[in-house]
Design a protein around this motif. Structure first.
Motif, PDB file in Angstrom:
ATOM      1  N   PHE A   1       0.837  -1.200   0.000  1.00  0.00           N
ATOM      2  CA  PHE A   1       0.000   0.000   0.000  1.00  0.00           C
ATOM      3  C   PHE A   1       0.870   1.249   0.000  1.00  0.00           C
ATOM      4  O   PHE A   1       2.004   1.243   0.483  1.00  0.00           O
ATOM      5  CB  PHE A   1      -0.935  -0.022   1.218  1.00  0.00           C
ATOM      6  CG  PHE A   1      -1.772  -1.274   1.258  1.00  0.00           C
ATOM      7  CD1 PHE A   1      -2.962  -1.359   0.552  1.00  0.00           C
ATOM      8  CD2 PHE A   1      -1.323  -2.399   1.961  1.00  0.00           C
ATOM      9  CE1 PHE A   1      -3.711  -2.540   0.563  1.00  0.00           C
ATOM     10  CE2 PHE A   1      -2.065  -3.578   1.971  1.00  0.00           C
ATOM     11  CZ  PHE A   1      -3.264  -3.649   1.269  1.00  0.00           C
TER      12      PHE A   1
ATOM     13  N   ASP B   1      -3.421   4.954  -0.978  1.00  0.00           N
ATOM     14  CA  ASP B   1      -4.321   4.059  -0.239  1.00  0.00           C
ATOM     15  C   ASP B   1      -4.620   4.636   1.144  1.00  0.00           C
ATOM     16  O   ASP B   1      -5.774   4.679   1.580  1.00  0.00           O
ATOM     17  CB  ASP B   1      -3.689   2.669  -0.079  1.00  0.00           C
ATOM     18  CG  ASP B   1      -3.370   2.029  -1.420  1.00  0.00           C
ATOM     19  OD1 ASP B   1      -4.284   1.966  -2.267  1.00  0.00           O
ATOM     20  OD2 ASP B   1      -2.213   1.610  -1.632  1.00  0.00           O
TER      21      ASP B   1
ATOM     22  N   GLN C   1      -7.144   7.392   1.500  1.00  0.00           N
ATOM     23  CA  GLN C   1      -8.558   7.023   1.467  1.00  0.00           C
ATOM     24  C   GLN C   1      -9.052   6.540   2.824  1.00  0.00           C
ATOM     25  O   GLN C   1     -10.243   6.551   3.103  1.00  0.00           O
ATOM     26  CB  GLN C   1      -8.786   5.908   0.445  1.00  0.00           C
ATOM     27  CG  GLN C   1      -8.609   6.379  -0.988  1.00  0.00           C
ATOM     28  CD  GLN C   1      -8.657   5.212  -1.969  1.00  0.00           C
ATOM     29  OE1 GLN C   1      -9.270   4.204  -1.692  1.00  0.00           O
ATOM     30  NE2 GLN C   1      -7.989   5.364  -3.089  1.00  0.00           N
ATOM     31  N   TRP C   2      -8.130   6.079   3.627  1.00  0.00           N
ATOM     32  CA  TRP C   2      -8.530   5.446   4.889  1.00  0.00           C
ATOM     33  C   TRP C   2      -8.351   6.369   6.098  1.00  0.00           C
ATOM     34  O   TRP C   2      -8.866   6.084   7.169  1.00  0.00           O
ATOM     35  CB  TRP C   2      -7.675   4.181   5.134  1.00  0.00           C
ATOM     36  CG  TRP C   2      -7.760   3.150   4.060  1.00  0.00           C
ATOM     37  CD1 TRP C   2      -8.782   2.969   3.157  1.00  0.00           C
ATOM     38  CD2 TRP C   2      -6.782   2.154   3.757  1.00  0.00           C
ATOM     39  NE1 TRP C   2      -8.498   1.917   2.326  1.00  0.00           N
ATOM     40  CE2 TRP C   2      -7.270   1.391   2.671  1.00  0.00           C
ATOM     41  CE3 TRP C   2      -5.548   1.817   4.305  1.00  0.00           C
ATOM     42  CZ2 TRP C   2      -6.563   0.328   2.117  1.00  0.00           C
ATOM     43  CZ3 TRP C   2      -4.839   0.759   3.768  1.00  0.00           C
ATOM     44  CH2 TRP C   2      -5.347   0.015   2.675  1.00  0.00           C
ATOM     45  N   THR C   3      -7.555   7.382   5.932  1.00  0.00           N
ATOM     46  CA  THR C   3      -7.199   8.214   7.096  1.00  0.00           C
ATOM     47  C   THR C   3      -7.214   9.691   6.706  1.00  0.00           C
ATOM     48  O   THR C   3      -7.067  10.028   5.534  1.00  0.00           O
ATOM     49  CB  THR C   3      -5.769   7.882   7.589  1.00  0.00           C
ATOM     50  OG1 THR C   3      -4.867   8.079   6.491  1.00  0.00           O
ATOM     51  CG2 THR C   3      -5.654   6.459   8.081  1.00  0.00           C
TER      52      THR C   3
ATOM     53  N   TRP D   1      -8.135  -4.588  15.039  1.00  0.00           N
ATOM     54  CA  TRP D   1      -9.473  -4.094  14.695  1.00  0.00           C
ATOM     55  C   TRP D   1     -10.495  -5.206  14.917  1.00  0.00           C
ATOM     56  O   TRP D   1     -10.360  -6.299  14.365  1.00  0.00           O
ATOM     57  CB  TRP D   1      -9.503  -3.635  13.231  1.00  0.00           C
ATOM     58  CG  TRP D   1     -10.863  -3.195  12.795  1.00  0.00           C
ATOM     59  CD1 TRP D   1     -11.727  -3.882  11.997  1.00  0.00           C
ATOM     60  CD2 TRP D   1     -11.514  -1.968  13.142  1.00  0.00           C
ATOM     61  NE1 TRP D   1     -12.890  -3.152  11.830  1.00  0.00           N
ATOM     62  CE2 TRP D   1     -12.790  -1.973  12.525  1.00  0.00           C
ATOM     63  CE3 TRP D   1     -11.153  -0.869  13.934  1.00  0.00           C
ATOM     64  CZ2 TRP D   1     -13.694  -0.917  12.650  1.00  0.00           C
ATOM     65  CZ3 TRP D   1     -12.049   0.187  14.066  1.00  0.00           C
ATOM     66  CH2 TRP D   1     -13.310   0.152  13.428  1.00  0.00           C
TER      67      TRP D   1
ATOM     68  N   THR E   1      -0.651   4.118   9.975  1.00  0.00           N
ATOM     69  CA  THR E   1      -0.745   3.207   8.832  1.00  0.00           C
ATOM     70  C   THR E   1      -1.097   1.795   9.300  1.00  0.00           C
ATOM     71  O   THR E   1      -1.967   1.125   8.728  1.00  0.00           O
ATOM     72  CB  THR E   1       0.600   3.190   8.064  1.00  0.00           C
ATOM     73  OG1 THR E   1       0.843   4.501   7.562  1.00  0.00           O
ATOM     74  CG2 THR E   1       0.583   2.191   6.922  1.00  0.00           C
TER      75      THR E   1
ATOM     76  N   ALA F   1      -4.692   1.593  10.352  1.00  0.00           N
ATOM     77  CA  ALA F   1      -5.585   1.585   9.192  1.00  0.00           C
ATOM     78  C   ALA F   1      -5.546   0.235   8.488  1.00  0.00           C
ATOM     79  O   ALA F   1      -6.567  -0.254   7.990  1.00  0.00           O
ATOM     80  CB  ALA F   1      -5.192   2.706   8.233  1.00  0.00           C
ATOM     81  N   LEU F   2      -4.367  -0.381   8.446  1.00  0.00           N
ATOM     82  CA  LEU F   2      -4.250  -1.694   7.805  1.00  0.00           C
ATOM     83  C   LEU F   2      -5.000  -2.764   8.584  1.00  0.00           C
ATOM     84  O   LEU F   2      -5.587  -3.678   8.006  1.00  0.00           O
ATOM     85  CB  LEU F   2      -2.770  -2.079   7.669  1.00  0.00           C
ATOM     86  CG  LEU F   2      -1.997  -1.301   6.602  1.00  0.00           C
ATOM     87  CD1 LEU F   2      -0.497  -1.556   6.740  1.00  0.00           C
ATOM     88  CD2 LEU F   2      -2.476  -1.681   5.201  1.00  0.00           C
TER      89      LEU F   2
ATOM     90  N   ARG G   1      -7.692  -2.304  10.250  1.00  0.00           N
ATOM     91  CA  ARG G   1      -9.107  -2.138   9.907  1.00  0.00           C
ATOM     92  C   ARG G   1      -9.369  -2.667   8.494  1.00  0.00           C
ATOM     93  O   ARG G   1     -10.369  -3.321   8.236  1.00  0.00           O
ATOM     94  CB  ARG G   1      -9.516  -0.670  10.015  1.00  0.00           C
ATOM     95  CG  ARG G   1     -10.987  -0.443   9.708  1.00  0.00           C
ATOM     96  CD  ARG G   1     -11.460   0.946  10.085  1.00  0.00           C
ATOM     97  NE  ARG G   1     -10.760   1.990   9.349  1.00  0.00           N
ATOM     98  CZ  ARG G   1     -11.021   3.293   9.477  1.00  0.00           C
ATOM     99  NH1 ARG G   1     -11.949   3.702  10.332  1.00  0.00           N
ATOM    100  NH2 ARG G   1     -10.352   4.180   8.787  1.00  0.00           N
ATOM    101  N   HIS G   2      -8.440  -2.388   7.595  1.00  0.00           N
ATOM    102  CA  HIS G   2      -8.608  -2.827   6.212  1.00  0.00           C
ATOM    103  C   HIS G   2      -8.683  -4.351   6.123  1.00  0.00           C
ATOM    104  O   HIS G   2      -9.518  -4.902   5.415  1.00  0.00           O
ATOM    105  CB  HIS G   2      -7.455  -2.296   5.368  1.00  0.00           C
ATOM    106  CG  HIS G   2      -7.469  -2.772   3.945  1.00  0.00           C
ATOM    107  ND1 HIS G   2      -8.370  -2.300   3.020  1.00  0.00           N
ATOM    108  CD2 HIS G   2      -6.712  -3.694   3.299  1.00  0.00           C
ATOM    109  CE1 HIS G   2      -8.161  -2.902   1.857  1.00  0.00           C
ATOM    110  NE2 HIS G   2      -7.164  -3.757   1.997  1.00  0.00           N
ATOM    111  N   PHE G   3      -7.801  -5.021   6.839  1.00  0.00           N
ATOM    112  CA  PHE G   3      -7.752  -6.487   6.745  1.00  0.00           C
ATOM    113  C   PHE G   3      -8.685  -7.175   7.744  1.00  0.00           C
ATOM    114  O   PHE G   3      -8.935  -8.376   7.631  1.00  0.00           O
ATOM    115  CB  PHE G   3      -6.324  -6.989   6.975  1.00  0.00           C
ATOM    116  CG  PHE G   3      -5.428  -6.817   5.780  1.00  0.00           C
ATOM    117  CD1 PHE G   3      -5.478  -7.714   4.718  1.00  0.00           C
ATOM    118  CD2 PHE G   3      -4.548  -5.750   5.684  1.00  0.00           C
ATOM    119  CE1 PHE G   3      -4.663  -7.553   3.606  1.00  0.00           C
ATOM    120  CE2 PHE G   3      -3.731  -5.579   4.578  1.00  0.00           C
ATOM    121  CZ  PHE G   3      -3.791  -6.484   3.530  1.00  0.00           C
TER     122      PHE G   3
END
Lengths: 819, 291, 162
Positions: free
Chosen positions: A71, A75, A78-80, A207, A264, A267-268, A270-272
């Motif tokens: 990422f 990327d 968009q998330w933060t 998360w 980061t 956020a990752l 949460r993404h995964f």
């Protein structure tokens, strides 16, 4: 400690509670917290100081087995949300940064992409496969280049690299110049440092998709502000984020801000929808975590012939690096604010510039105002040198005397309950200045270079909310605590500060024990968990004792009131008058003596929780007390450092022969812990002044990326320190606490410079630049000439206890032996 | 900071090790103490496909006196070199130097062979080997050869060692009982690689004049350097402070160090002068008078 | 080529059968595969000394060693130093003298001196500092560690009736 105090538990040198787990390998630091299935990340970092990011090809990295994704800044954007720093401070440009850079990198080590993999080894394999195309840009590697007309912009959104500029004037220092016998100018160049906590940065983000909740395990000095930042940047409420700080392997100011890598990782996760962890490696820590200092100062002192300072002017320039994780004036402001410190100076002006360059961003490092005492004391020494006066006398004639207190500094800061003249005289007496001068004269006749330094420190501590308000910095300096006596009588307590290794658990338990009337071993202080601890401002600026300890002490006193009110009911008394809790037992004053009542804290607790209908009227069930406390805008500790050195004229090596500190930090919670802080601060300051240096070359390449290149002093380079403790309580704080732990840095930097320059005096040269490396010493001597050195073949040795040669340990000269 | 992948081999004998090296050639790297190679692997500055572990080859961990030549096995750890009584007696210069390598824990693992092969320009053991005129014994599956230390060390971290060879031993001429020697170094911190290091031996004739002197300097160029000019100049001189000063000046003048922003050439010269003089006087004090 | 291999490791007197990639650092295997998290990782290039453990009784950096190399050797970590609830004399002295703060470097220091004090039971201050120079500590300035080691040495000599 034999000092008489009105306290039972405060002031006792209790060995620390946390030692046992650390000594047996049972501490729980971040990497010891294991979550099954956690993914690992590795960051791809810029090899250039300044470059456009043309393209990032992640295909090969993604194709590697075990890699879950790669990422980039786009990327993360968009998330933060980006970090925007725009406090209403005159002369300070607002700045904004994305979570990872998108268009360009600004320093060697800037993170440009992140690899997520099933294990760290694979993550590093993949990071090597990420291909970033850079278009290198001209870089600015120092403040002169950054301030030159037409200089490349570090931050493209600013008009120039001067990110912050403030001036101040009290009285009329220019007029004082005209009245002065002499205007003495002095220069001070404190180089770039970095914190080097033994445990690098890192985090474990977890998360919970079902609850939409982030748990962030991270060694942080300020858990609640960290939670606020995480929530805001991730678009969450503070109910959706829990920050848990495990044991921390040192912070020194590096573990306060929410850094880009940490956000980061959150956020990752949460993404995964899986736990994700990051451990910074040492190369990253040295190049990319946070740097500090790199402050250049010039002073002009207008003085009378007797050395009395009539007016003082300061020009300060700080090289802040490429990114602002703090308002850029944050550290420099404090230096300028407290510069005059222990001296009666009323006509004072400063001009403070903070400059962006293509280096790692600066942050506060143990003593953000580290250079202050060197600048002030170095100015005093310059005055003494130029006027041919005794440096001790110049200090005396300018010192704030007891009768001057409370003393308002030209910047409006008020000194109360400080003793700078007393610590000066104590240090001067302990080191025996006349005897040293005699030794020095003889040594000079033999061609040897001995020097004595003195450095008086007025250390700003605590930083109450009024300070933040006045500084225009968003934030506060108040603190919050709770004390809970459980149904069994066990005492839990919590506060918003978080230690990073100092040993808070014991002294804070002592504060609770004192306020409540129990023994410290009955108290367990919980810190670092935002769901448990009350919202506090965390640990920084030597506020642990005054804000943390003070708040707990007051809260425990409040709890004691309730305990005694209940006890009064149990003893059929109308009120708690004449009752006290001592070691967990309620006592009653009868005929001028405290006598047992047979009622214990456990009895009271049982009633409070399990038989509330029996409580006196108006007393609510339970024993759960909380309190917030806002300490004074600032408290001040003070100290004087004295140090004797010998410089080997042949190699330039500086050997410390003796080091004394007279320090008055008010009431201390635990003198053992305080002494550890004093020794540790002096050690860190000397290590920085003599050895450590972050070096960038002219193209902005960091040349000190390993611990073999960034030189942290070992046990062979640091001296034993003699401490003369003094304890003048602050009358405005709970129990008279003042705070400490940063002054040792300020004092050691100042005193070693003073001692070295005293040693160099017969050569007519002055060291104005740190570190005071042997190369630099030799360069100064080479430029001086005109001094007959003694036979340069007798090695005066390194620091006193060190070996004369590397091969034959055991040749201690005996001075520092502790037999 | 994790190493790149490699296949690990753990030969049980020298022969097996040499066969593995012969098979994998440049793709293989032998490891012994790992105190220099380990960081390079972790930083991925070295990335061999095959790592051949020599630590089981205990037949290479020995000290042997073969009539005036002290042969020390390549796998002998620095701590043993520094503390073995027979090395202290027969090769005091080597023992003195080995005791200054890195730190206590590093010396427990690091080996003589590894240090020579790594050939850091500032390292202690290559300097002592060059100064004492040691022979480095190399072996491959094809056979054994020995190379004088000053030819073995070719440039910065470059040695005369084929991909299929290992250092099995170093043969040091035994120091004479009446020989005085001294090792000295200057580093910023205790245990760091030296900025400059000096190894010196000398002997005195019955009249008390110098009849033999060896001077080696480390950190002044890509490889350790014997200063033969200075050595010759010393012959016939008295071992006093005046000679020390003169030889030290000559040593400083004889070198052409690199000018580095952090370590200017002038500074390195000054260190050479000081350390040479100090080592000379220490060695002189230790020298006995030849019978 | 980095296929995990089976190894047997003896740590603190206990044998473990593991399957690890050859490149996995001993420090990582101790921490992750054996859950012996008392060994800390501070630099992974052999300078800081935090990961120092004992290999066959001699101190060594766990970050400069691969677990696969240590089959057939005896490893000792910080977890084996105290006997039950009783701290070793060195641990006890470090506690009493406040010879640790954040504790991150402590295990490496304890392991170094547990070995060194057996080799040299009566060190001078300079010798203690020489050995301690292989372990970086950022908190204490070293003074109390030195005091504690000297105190422990004395206690251990007394204990042996020396």
């Amino acid at each position: 400690m034999t000092t008489e105090t009105p306290f039972t538990h405060i002031g006792k040198p209790l060995p620390r509670k946390e030692d046992r787990r650390f000594l047996t390998g049972k501490g729980r630091y971040l990497d010891d917290v294991v979550l099954p299935g956690a993914l690992q990340v590795s960051f791809v970092r810029a090899p250039h100081a300044h470059a456009r990011i043309a393209a990032i090809d992640t295909e090969a990295a993604r194709a590697l087995p075990g890699v879950l994704g790669v990422f980039t800044g786009r990327d993360l954007a968009q998330w933060t949300a980006p970090l925007r720093l725009a406090p209403p401070i005159e002369g300070l440009h607002p700045v904004e940064m994305t979570t990872l850079p998108i268009d360009k990198v600004r320093f060697h080590g800037d993170p440009v992409a992140v690899v997520v993999a099933r294990d760290r080894y694979v993550a590093e394999d993949a990071a090597e496969l990420v291909e970033v195309s850079y278009e290198p840009l001209p870089c600015v590697a120092d403040t002169a280049a950054a301030l030159a007309p037409g200089a490349p912009l570090v931050d493209d959104t600013l008009p120039d690299n001067l990110v912050s500029h403030q001036s101040f004037r009290a009285g009329d220092p220019v007029a004082r110049r005209a009245e002065a016998a002499r205007v003495v100018e002095a220069r001070f160049d404190l180089h770039r440092h970095t914190h080097v906590p033994m445990e690098t940065r890192g985090c474990l983000a977890d998360w919970d998709a079902g609850r939409s909740h982030l748990t962030m395990h991270i060694g942080t000095q300020a858990p609640h502000p960290m939670r606020s930042q995480l929530a805001a940047r991730m678009g969450l409420t503070e109910t959706q984020v829990t920050v848990i700080s495990p044991d921390i392997g040192g912070g020194f100011g590096q573990k306060i801000a929410l850094y880009r890598e940490e956000l980061t990782v959150a956020a990752l996760s949460r993404h995964f929808g899986r736990p994700v962890r990051w451990r910074e490696d040492r190369l990253e820590n040295l190049t990319s975590a946070s740097h500090a200092r790199e402050t250049h100062c010039v002073t002009r002192a207008a003085v009378r012939a007797d050395g009395r300072i009539l007016g003082l002017e300061l020009d300060l320039t700080e090289d802040f690096g490429a990114y602002c994780f703090y308002p850029a004036n944050y550290m420099a402001r404090v230096i300028a604010m407290i510069l005059t410190g222990p001296y009666r100076i009323s006509d004072y002006a400063f001009d403070v510039k903070v400059v962006l360059t293509n280096k790692c961003g600066n942050g506060p490092m143990r003593a953000p105002m580290a250079i202050t005492s060197w600048v002030m004391e170095g100015t005093i020494d310059a005055v003494a040198r130029e006027l041919g006066l005794d440096p001790v006398e110049v200090r005396r004639i300018n010192a704030v005397r007891p009768a001057d207190l409370p003393f308002t500094m030209p910047t409006g800061e008020v000194l109360e309950d400080v003793t700078p003249l007393e610590t000066l005289e104590a240090a001067v007496a302990a080191i025996d200045v006349p005897a040293f001068r005699a030794r020095q004269a003889q040594a000079r006749a033999e061609g040897r270079l001995l020097g004595l330094g003195l450095c008086t420190v007025v250390e700003s501590t605590t930083y109450g909310s009024e300070f933040y308000k006045a500084a225009g910095i968003p934030g506060s300096g108040h603190e919050a605590a709770w004390v809970r006596i459980e149904p069994s009588g066990a005492v839990n307590a919590s506060v918003g500060v978080m230690g990073s290794g100092q040993g808070y658990e014991t002294p804070l338990a002592q504060a609770v024990a004192e306020g409540l009337g129990v023994t410290p071993d009955m108290v367990n202080v919980h810190m670092g968990h935002t769901d448990i601890a009350p919202y506090g401002m965390g640990s920084r600026g030597a506020r642990g004792a005054t804000a943390g300890g003070g708040t707990l002490y007051l809260c425990a006193q409040k709890a004691a009131e309730k305990v005694l009110a209940i006890a009064a009911g149990m003893l059929n008394l109308n009120d708690a008058q004449g009752l006290r809790l001592q070691d967990g037992q309620v006592e009653r004053r009868l005929e001028d003596a405290w006598q047992a009542t047979g009622v214990s804290l456990a009895d009271v607790a049982r009633r409070a929780y399990l038989d509330p209908t029996a409580l006196p009227e108006g007393i609510a069930p339970g024993l759960d007390v909380s309190l917030t406390y806002d300490p004074p805008a600032m408290t001040y500790s003070n100290s004087t450092h004295a140090c004797e050195v010998e410089i080997d004229p042949a190699t330039g090596r500086i050997a410390i022969a003796r080091y004394v500190v007279a320090e008055d930090c008010g009431t201390v919670l635990n003198p053992l812990v305080v002494k550890g802080q004093q020794q540790g601060a002096v050690g860190m300051g000397l290590s920085g002044a003599l050895f450590e240096e972050v070096i960038y070359d002219e193209s902005g390449q960091n040349l000190t990326a390993t611990l073999a290149d960034y030189l942290v002093a070992t046990a062979c380079e640091l001296p034993n320190i003699e401490i003369l403790p003094m304890h003048t309580p602050n009358r405005k704080t709970p129990a008279g606490i003042k705070g400490m732990a940063e002054g040792g840095i300020m004092g050691s930097i100042g005193v070693i410079a003073g001692a070295v320059n005293d040693a160099l005096a017969p050569l007519g040269v002055t060291a104005e630049q740190m570190p005071l490396s042997p190369q630099r010493m030799r360069a100064l001597m080479r430029g001086a000439g005109n001094f007959t050195y003694g036979t340069s073949f007798s090695d005066p040795g390194t620091t006193a206890h060190d070996t004369t040669t590397h091969g034959t340990p055991g040749n201690s000269d005996g001075r520092t032996g502790r037999a | 900071m994790k190493p790149a992948p490699f296949t690990y081999h753990r030969p049980a004998s020298v022969r097996e090790a040499l066969e593995l090296l012969a098979r994998y050639g440049a793709d293989a790297k032998p490891v012994s103490g790992g105190q220099s190679l380990g960081p390079m692997l972790n930083m991925r500055l070295a990335r061999p496909a095959h790592l051949v572990d020599l630590n089981d080859l205990l037949e290479l961990d020995y000290v042997r006196n073969t009539g005036g030549v002290i042969e020390i096995g390549g796998l002998t750890r620095h701590h043993r070199v520094a503390s073995a009584p027979e090395i202290g007696r027969d090769l005091p210069l080597l023992a003195e130097a080995a005791a200054t390598i890195g730190h206590y824990a590093i010396r427990q693992r690091g080996t003589l062979g590894g240090s020579l092969v790594h050939a850091d320009p500032a390292a202690q053991l290559p300097l002592v080997a060059v100064t004492l005129g040691a022979e480095v014994v190399l072996r491959s599956a094809k056979g054994e050869r020995s190379v004088p230390a000053d030819e073995f060390v070719q440039s910065i971290m470059t040695v005369d060692l084929a991909d299929d060879e290992i250092v099995t031993a170093v043969r040091f001429p035994q120091q004479l009982a009446d020989e005085g020697s001294a090792f000295d170094l200057f580093s910023r911190r205790h245990g760091d690689f030296a900025i400059v290091s000096v190894a010196l031996t000398l002997r005195l004739d019955p009249a008390g004049a110098i009849c033999a002197l060896r001077l080696g300097l480390g950190g002044v160029g890509p490889v350790p350097q014997r200063q033969t000019g200075v050595e010759q100049e010393a012959i016939g001189c008295l071992p006093d402070a005046e000679t020390a000063a003169r030889l030290a000046r000559a040593a400083a003048a004889a070198i052409t160090p690199e000018d580095h922003p952090q370590v200017p050439a002038a500074y390195r010269r000054e260190l050479v002068e000081t350390l040479t003089a100090r080592a000379f006087l220490r060695a002189a004090k230790r020298a006995g008078v030849t019978a | 080529m980095s296929t995990p291999v089976p190894i047997s490791l003896v740590v603190n007197g206990e044998a473990h059968d593991l399957v690890v990639p050859p490149r996995k650092l001993l420090s990582d295997v101790l921490r992750e595969d054996l859950n012996l998290t008392g060994t800390h990782v501070g630099c992974e290039h052999g300078v800081c000394g935090a990961c120092t453990i004992l290999i066959d009784g001699r101190p060594a950096r766990a970050c400069l060693t691969y677990a696969v190399q240590l089959e057939g050797h005896e490893l000792t970590t910080i977890e084996a130093v105290a006997e039950g609830d009783t701290l070793s004399p060195l641990q006890q002295a470090l506690h009493e003298e406040h010879g640790l703060q954040c504790g991150f470097c402590t295990a490496g220091i304890v392991m170094t001196f547990e070995a060194y004090l057996r080799e040299n039971p009566a060190p001078s201050e300079a010798e203690v500092r020489d050995v301690l120079s292989g372990n970086l500590c950022r908190c204490t300035g070293y003074q109390n560690i030195v005091t504690a080691v000297l105190k422990a040495a004395e206690a251990m000599r007394g204990g042996r009736g020396a």
